[in-house]
Every structure is written in structure tokens, then in C-alpha cells.
Design a protein around this motif. Structure first.
Motif, short mmCIF file in Angstrom:
data_model
loop_
_atom_site.label_atom_id
_atom_site.label_comp_id
_atom_site.label_asym_id
_atom_site.label_seq_id
_atom_site.Cartn_x
_atom_site.Cartn_y
_atom_site.Cartn_z
N LEU A 144 0.87 -1.19 0.00
CA LEU A 144 0.00 0.00 0.00
C LEU A 144 0.89 1.23 0.00
N ALA A 145 1.24 1.67 -1.20
CA ALA A 145 2.20 2.76 -1.37
C ALA A 145 1.58 4.12 -1.05
N THR A 146 2.42 5.09 -0.81
CA THR A 146 2.02 6.46 -0.43
C THR A 146 0.98 6.44 0.69
N ALA A 147 1.07 5.45 1.57
CA ALA A 147 0.05 5.29 2.62
C ALA A 147 0.10 6.39 3.67
N PHE A 148 1.24 7.06 3.77
CA PHE A 148 1.40 8.07 4.82
C PHE A 148 1.41 9.50 4.27
N VAL A 175 -2.98 11.76 2.77
CA VAL A 175 -3.76 10.63 2.26
C VAL A 175 -4.68 10.16 3.38
N SER A 176 -5.95 9.99 3.08
CA SER A 176 -6.94 9.60 4.08
C SER A 176 -6.65 8.22 4.66
N GLU A 177 -6.59 8.12 5.99
CA GLU A 177 -6.40 6.81 6.62
C GLU A 177 -7.57 5.89 6.31
N ALA A 178 -8.75 6.44 6.20
CA ALA A 178 -9.92 5.62 5.88
C ALA A 178 -9.77 4.97 4.51
N LEU A 236 2.71 -1.56 4.40
CA LEU A 236 2.45 -0.12 4.33
C LEU A 236 3.73 0.55 3.90
N SER A 237 3.65 1.37 2.85
CA SER A 237 4.85 1.98 2.29
C SER A 237 4.84 3.50 2.46
N LEU A 296 -1.79 4.18 11.98
CA LEU A 296 -2.22 3.52 10.75
C LEU A 296 -2.04 2.01 10.84
N VAL A 297 -0.94 1.56 11.44
CA VAL A 297 -0.76 0.11 11.61
C VAL A 297 -1.89 -0.47 12.45
N ARG A 298 -2.25 0.21 13.53
CA ARG A 298 -3.36 -0.26 14.38
C ARG A 298 -4.66 -0.31 13.59
N ALA A 299 -4.92 0.73 12.82
CA ALA A 299 -6.18 0.82 12.08
C ALA A 299 -6.29 -0.30 11.04
N VAL A 300 -5.21 -0.54 10.32
CA VAL A 300 -5.23 -1.57 9.28
C VAL A 300 -5.29 -2.97 9.91
N ARG A 301 -4.49 -3.19 10.94
CA ARG A 301 -4.48 -4.51 11.58
C ARG A 301 -5.80 -4.82 12.27
N ALA A 302 -6.51 -3.79 12.67
CA ALA A 302 -7.83 -4.02 13.27
C ALA A 302 -8.79 -4.65 12.27
N GLU A 303 -8.54 -4.45 10.99
CA GLU A 303 -9.41 -4.97 9.94
C GLU A 303 -8.86 -6.23 9.26
#
Length: 305
Positions: free
Chosen positions: A139-143, A151-154, A173-174, A188-195
Motif C-alpha cells: 500500500l504505497a504512499t500510505a502516509f 492521504v486519508s487513513e480511511a 504499508l509503504s 495507521l498500523v493499528r487501524a489496518v491490523r484491526a481490519e
């Protein structure tokens, strides 16, 4: 002792953004030397048209060479299904596809919108499954993005879930543009790993603004187990202005080993591998603090704990 996988991406991300084409024999020497140091995984190149990136024209030959090194996980980057087919034919253990979370960057990088990219991921996922090859999505340009800005975290979370549903086996996450900070990495790691749970394993970080190691540590504290890095800090994205500076492999290994984490990598051997790059790319700057300062006097005592 916790094992942290360091994936060396220099032969791909490091070389794609510089003008000189590193000779094939020098690339082979680099890959073999790093594997001998204990590097467990190397991204040896990308399957893109040579007309776009002549630096990557010999990737298939590098895959075949690297597959002969016992214990090395050989991976490559692919932009689309055509690249995936070439990677599978060459014999990779795994391949990854870049999915830019900035849609503008996605269009510039792989000429696909988000919807088109998800269709491509589904196609590549089916190909990987049939071939028994591991398939990851980065997931590039994630930050953040040097073109769009924030870039929206959602959006990142939604595309992470969609990528897994489409067939991705693993996610990273890149920080393609070096925009991340430690608090953002944790969030962001928490948010993605939650899903998606532990299917998010990897961070690909750049040190563009000097935050690479801090961001790596933040990721480790949230359960990340794989970190991409590039020997000498070579690299960047040719389609993201100002996105220079991969995380320096040597500095990352020093930090992790000194912390008592297990990388399986002999740092003193690794430092000697830089000579291959210096000889083959004499006009390219190499970065890193550890090569200049050396290891701490009590380094061996630290890593023995």
C-alpha cells in the motif's frame, strides 16, 4: 528472542531511481554477498518494460541466479498481470504489487485508478494461487504523497481490506515519500491490523526526512515483523518527486541487533558488502551512520544477550 525479517530492496528500489545501470555481475555479487551475511529475503528487481526502467532489464536472470542460493527468499515487484506472469515464469518465491493510496500517484506509477488496480490485484491473486507463489500488495504512499499531500487513513484501511478480499496474501504499508512520523505509523498500523489482522506484516520506509529508524521502531511496537531496507540507503520512487532515501540496511541492522532482537544478520560482514556498490556505482552517494562511526565497543555483548 523475537525474529525480525529484513528484506533487502536495494537491487530493485535502490537501482530503479538512479541513472547508471549496474552491471549484471555486480548485481549477482551484491545479492550473493548479502545472502552470505544472513539477509533472509532480497527483492532482486521488478518486472517492468525495459523501455521504462532499463535498470531492471535483467531481473529474470537475477531471479534464476538468486534461486540457486540456499535459504534465500527471492521476491520481485510487478506492476500488473503481465509482470506477474513473467515473475512466475522466472521462478520467484513471491511477488508484490504496488497499490498507491494516492490515486494521482497510482495513475502516474502504474496508469490505473483504484478501481482498476483492485481488478488487477484480483487477476494477479488468481495467478499466484494457481502457481503456488506468494502474493503481497504494498500500500504505497500510505502516509502521504508529494503530489496530493495528505492521504486519508480511511482510504488506506478500505483498500487494505479490498486487497485481501481480491486475493492478496500479505500487505505492507509503504512510506513512499518519506512523510510518515512515528505517531502516524502507530495509528495507521493499528487501524489496518484491526481490519486485516496479521496479514499486515511489513513496513517499507524511507529516510527522506530522517525519521526512518524512529518509524521502524514505532512499527515494531505495533507488531510489525518485516522491514524493508536498502544497502547504503539507495533508492526512491521515480514517479514521486522528492521521494529519495530508503531506510539504510546497515543502520537498521545495528539498531535491531543492539536492541537484542534477532535478525540473523552479521553486521560486520554486511558493512563490507558496500564495497561492491562503491566499485560498481562510483558516482552514486552511499548513506548511513554506522559505516562511518562503526559499531559500539560493547556491541558484541549487546547482541549476545
Amino acid at each position: 528472542m523475537t525474529f525480525i525479517t529484513i528484506s533487502e530492496v536495494g537491487p530493485r528500489d535502490g537501482l530503479q531511481s538512479i541513472k547508471p545501470v549496474m552491471p549484471l555481475e555486480a548485481k549477482k555479487a551484491w545479492i550473493a554477498a548479502e545472502a552470505a551475511c544472513g539477509i533472509p529475503e532480497i527483492e532482486v528487481g521488478s518486472f517492468v518494460p525495459p523501455s521504462l526502467l532499463p535498470q531492471m532489464a535483467d531481473t529474470a536472470e537475477l531471479v534464476r541466479f538468486a534461486r540457486g542460493i540456499e535459504g534465500l527468499n527471492v521476491v520481485a515487484l510487478v506492476p500488473n498481470a503481465k509482470g506477474a506472469a513473467r515473475a512466475i515464469e522466472a521462478g520467484v518465491h513471491g511477488f508484490s504489487a504496488p497499490f498507491s493510496q494516492s490515486e494521482t500517484h497510482s495513475i502516474r506509477n502504474v496508469r490505473k485508478t483504484h478501481a482498476q488496480m483492485l481488478e488487477s490485484i484480483a487477476e494477479m491473486g488468481a495467478m499466484a494461487k494457481e502457481a503456488g507463489v506468494h502474493f503481497a500488495v504494498g500500500l504505497a504512499t500510505a502516509f502521504g504523497c508529494t503530489i496530493e499531500g495528505a492521504v486519508s487513513e480511511a482510504v488506506v484501511v478500505r483498500n487494505a481490506v479490498a486487497s485481501i478480499e481480491a486475493g492478496a496474501m500479505e500487505l505492507s504499508l509503504s512510506d513512499t515519500t518519506g512523510y510518515a512520523d512515528p505517531a502516524q505509523v502507530k495509528r495507521l498500523v493499528r487501524a489496518v491490523r484491526a481490519e486485516v489482522g496479521d496479514k499486515l506484516t511489513t513496513l517499507h520506509l524511507h529516510n527522506t526526512r530522517g525519521l526512518g529508524l524512529a518509524n521502524a521502531l514505532a512499527g515494531l511496537e505495533e507488531g510489525i515483523t518485516t522491514l524493508d531496507a536498502s544497502l547504503g540507503g539507495l533508492g526512491g520512487c521515480p514517479y514521486a518527486p522528492g521521494a529519495s532515501g530508503n531506510l539504510v540496511t546497515e543502520d537498521l541492522v545495528l539498531m535491531l541487533n543492539a536492541m537484542g532482537l534477532n535478525t540473523g544478520i552479521d553486521l560486520e560482514k554486511l558493512l563490507k558488502v558496500r564495497a561492491i556498490l562503491a566499485d560498481a556505482l562510483p558516482d552514486e552517494p552511499l548513506y548511513g551512520f554506522t559505516p562511518d562511526a562503526g559499531v559500539m565497543l560493547d556491541y558484541n555483548e549487546r547482541i549476545a544477550k
